[in-house]
Design a protein around this motif. Structure first.
Motif, PDB file in Angstrom:
ATOM      1  N   LYS A  38       0.833  -1.210   0.000  1.00 50.77           N
ATOM      2  CA  LYS A  38       0.000   0.000   0.000  1.00 50.77           C
ATOM      3  C   LYS A  38       0.871   1.264   0.000  1.00 50.77           C
ATOM      4  O   LYS A  38       1.890   1.312   0.697  1.00 50.77           O
ATOM      5  N   ASN A  59      -4.498  -2.448   0.703  1.00 57.21           N
ATOM      6  CA  ASN A  59      -5.581  -2.075   1.616  1.00 57.21           C
ATOM      7  C   ASN A  59      -6.774  -1.439   0.926  1.00 57.21           C
ATOM      8  O   ASN A  59      -7.889  -1.536   1.406  1.00 57.21           O
ATOM      9  N   SER A 210       5.377  -6.098  10.223  1.00 57.14           N
ATOM     10  CA  SER A 210       6.824  -5.878  10.377  1.00 57.14           C
ATOM     11  C   SER A 210       7.277  -5.910  11.830  1.00 57.14           C
ATOM     12  O   SER A 210       8.294  -6.515  12.156  1.00 57.14           O
ATOM     13  N   ARG A 225       1.790 -10.515   7.084  1.00 60.65           N
ATOM     14  CA  ARG A 225       1.596  -9.393   6.140  1.00 60.65           C
ATOM     15  C   ARG A 225       2.639  -8.330   6.452  1.00 60.65           C
ATOM     16  O   ARG A 225       2.553  -7.648   7.468  1.00 60.65           O
ATOM     17  N   GLY A 227       4.940  -5.046   5.303  1.00 61.66           N
ATOM     18  CA  GLY A 227       5.121  -3.921   4.394  1.00 61.66           C
ATOM     19  C   GLY A 227       6.450  -3.225   4.594  1.00 61.66           C
ATOM     20  O   GLY A 227       7.390  -3.351   3.802  1.00 61.66           O
ATOM     21  N   THR A 228       6.556  -2.476   5.696  1.00 60.50           N
ATOM     22  CA  THR A 228       7.702  -1.607   5.949  1.00 60.50           C
ATOM     23  C   THR A 228       9.044  -2.350   5.888  1.00 60.50           C
ATOM     24  O   THR A 228      10.008  -1.833   5.318  1.00 60.50           O
ATOM     25  N   ARG A 234       6.460   3.929   4.295  1.00 58.50           N
ATOM     26  CA  ARG A 234       5.519   4.270   3.227  1.00 58.50           C
ATOM     27  C   ARG A 234       5.595   5.750   2.894  1.00 58.50           C
ATOM     28  O   ARG A 234       5.679   6.579   3.796  1.00 58.50           O
TER      29      ARG A 234
HETATM   30  C1  LIG Z   1      -0.154  -1.780   6.479  1.00 61.20           C
HETATM   31  C2  LIG Z   1      -0.604  -3.102   6.930  1.00 61.20           C
HETATM   32  C3  LIG Z   1       0.303  -4.159   7.125  1.00 61.20           C
HETATM   33  C4  LIG Z   1       1.804  -4.012   6.991  1.00 61.20           C
HETATM   34  O1  LIG Z   1       2.295  -3.212   8.029  1.00 61.20           O
HETATM   35  P1  LIG Z   1       3.878  -2.996   8.232  1.00 61.20           P
HETATM   36  O2  LIG Z   1       3.993  -2.531   9.642  1.00 61.20           O
HETATM   37  O3  LIG Z   1       4.285  -1.953   7.249  1.00 61.20           O
HETATM   38  O4  LIG Z   1       4.556  -4.280   7.983  1.00 61.20           O
HETATM   39  C5  LIG Z   1      -0.220  -5.402   7.471  1.00 61.20           C
HETATM   40  N1  LIG Z   1      -1.535  -5.602   7.634  1.00 61.20           N
HETATM   41  C6  LIG Z   1      -2.434  -4.620   7.455  1.00 61.20           C
HETATM   42  C7  LIG Z   1      -3.868  -4.904   7.644  1.00 61.20           C
HETATM   43  C8  LIG Z   1      -2.004  -3.338   7.121  1.00 61.20           C
HETATM   44  O5  LIG Z   1      -2.901  -2.363   6.988  1.00 61.20           O
END
Ligand SMILES: *Cc1c(COP(=O)(O)O)cnc(C)c1O
Length: 243
Positions: A38, A59, A210, A225, A227-228, A234
Motif C-alpha cells: 500500500k 488495503n 513488520s 503481512r 510492508g515496511t 511508506r
Molecule cells: C499496512 C498493513 C500491514 C503491513 O504493516 P507494516 O507494519 O508496514 O509491515 C499489514 N496488515 C495490514 C492490515 C495493514 O494495513
C-alpha cells in the motif's frame, strides 16, 4: 529505494521469517509471506516480484486495481497473487469479488451477502478470512470475537460462493513485538474453537506485521503481512495504516 536495496530487504525478511519458523518447530514453507505494498509505487512491486515474491497485499480497492493495471504489461508482475487486507465497504463488493486470491477482511453479514450476490452471477468461488477485532476495540474494524461464530454460520449456510479459510487480526498494539503475542494466541484459540463449532477446516491465521511477526509465527500464523520491512517507510501519501 533501489531494486538492490529492495532485494536485500526482502532477503532479510525471508531470513528472519525462516528463523522464526525453525525456532518454533515450524517449516518455513508453511508460512506465507504477503508483501504489503500500500502507498508503494508499481515499480517497487515489480522490483520485489523480480526477486521471486508472488503474494502482495493492498488495503484500498481503488489503489490495488490501478496498480495492477499499471503492472499488466510487466511479464514478471502481471500474474501476481493479490490479497485484499483493508476494510471493504459492501458497495465495493462488485469490484472486489473474484479479483483477489484472498480477502482477509470479511467482517459483516452485509458484506458477505453483497459478495455472494456478485459471485453467484459469475459462479466463482472466493476464499475469505474473517477479520476479528481481537482486542474488542470500539472504533476498530472486524467482527467481535463473540460474534464470529454467527458470521461463520451465515457464510456456511447462505453464501455458497464464499470459502471461509480462516481468521485475520490486527492487534491493538502496533509495532510492539512480543506485546502483541497474547492477541495472536487469542486468535489461534478462537480459530480452534470455531473450527470445531463450525465443523470446517479453516486452516489459515493471517497475523503478524513488520513489528511483530516473530511472535505471530510462534503462535501459529500461517500468513504474515509485511510492508515496511520489505519496502521501507511508506510514502506519506495517505495517513497511518487503516485498521
Ligand atoms: C499496512 C498493513 C500491514 C503491513 O504493516 P507494516 O507494519 O508496514 O509491515 C499489514 N496488515 C495490514 C492490515 C495493514 O494495513
Amino acid at each position: 529505494m533501489t531494486p538492490e536495496e529492495l532485494a536485500a530487504r526482502l532477503a532479510g525478511v525471508r531470513e528472519r521469517l525462516a528463523e522464526a519458523c525453525t525456532a518454533n518447530g515450524r517449516r518455513p514453507e508453511d508460512v506465507l509471506l504477503v508483501a504489503v505494498s500500500k502507498f508503494q509505487p508499481a515499480e517497487a512491486v515489480a522490483a520485489v516480484a523480480a526477486d521471486g515474491q508472488r503474494d502482495f497485499g493492498e488495503n484500498y480497492v481503488q489503489e490495488a486495481l490501478e496498480k495492477r493495471a499499471e503492472l499488466a504489461a510487466d511479464p514478471v508482475a502481471r500474474d501476481l497473487r493479490w490479497h485484499l487486507i483493508g476494510h471493504v465497504q459492501s458497495r465495493k463488493a462488485a469490484q472486489v469479488a473474484g479479483a483477489f486470491v484472498l480477502i482477509h477482511t470479511l467482517d459483516s453479514v452485509k458484506l458477505a451477502d453483497a459478495l455472494e450476490r456478485r459471485l453467484a452471477v459469475t459462479g466463482r468461488l472466493q476464499p475469505v478470512l474473517m477479520e476479528i477485532n481481537i482486542g474488542a476495540e470500539p472504533q476498530k474494524a472486524g467482527v467481535m470475537p463473540e460474534a464470529a461464530q454467527a458470521l461463520g454460520e451465515h457464510v456456511l449456510w447462505a453464501c455458497p460462493h464464499l470459502a471461509l479459510r480462516g481468521l485475520m487480526c490486527l492487534p491493538p498494539v502496533f509495532d510492539a513485538g512480543e506485546a502483541a503475542r497474547p492477541y495472536f494466541a487469542r486468535l489461534r484459540r478462537l480459530g480452534e474453537d470455531l473450527r470445531s463449532k463450525l465443523g470446517i477446516a479453516m486452516p489459515e491465521l493471517s497475523m503478524g506485521m513488520s513489528g511483530d511477526f516473530a511472535g505471530a509465527v510462534a503462535e501459529g500464523a500461517t500468513i504474515v503481512r509485511i510492508g515496511t520491512d520489505i519496502f521501507g517507510p511508506r510514502p506519506a501519501k495517505g495517513a497511518a495504516p487503516v485498521a
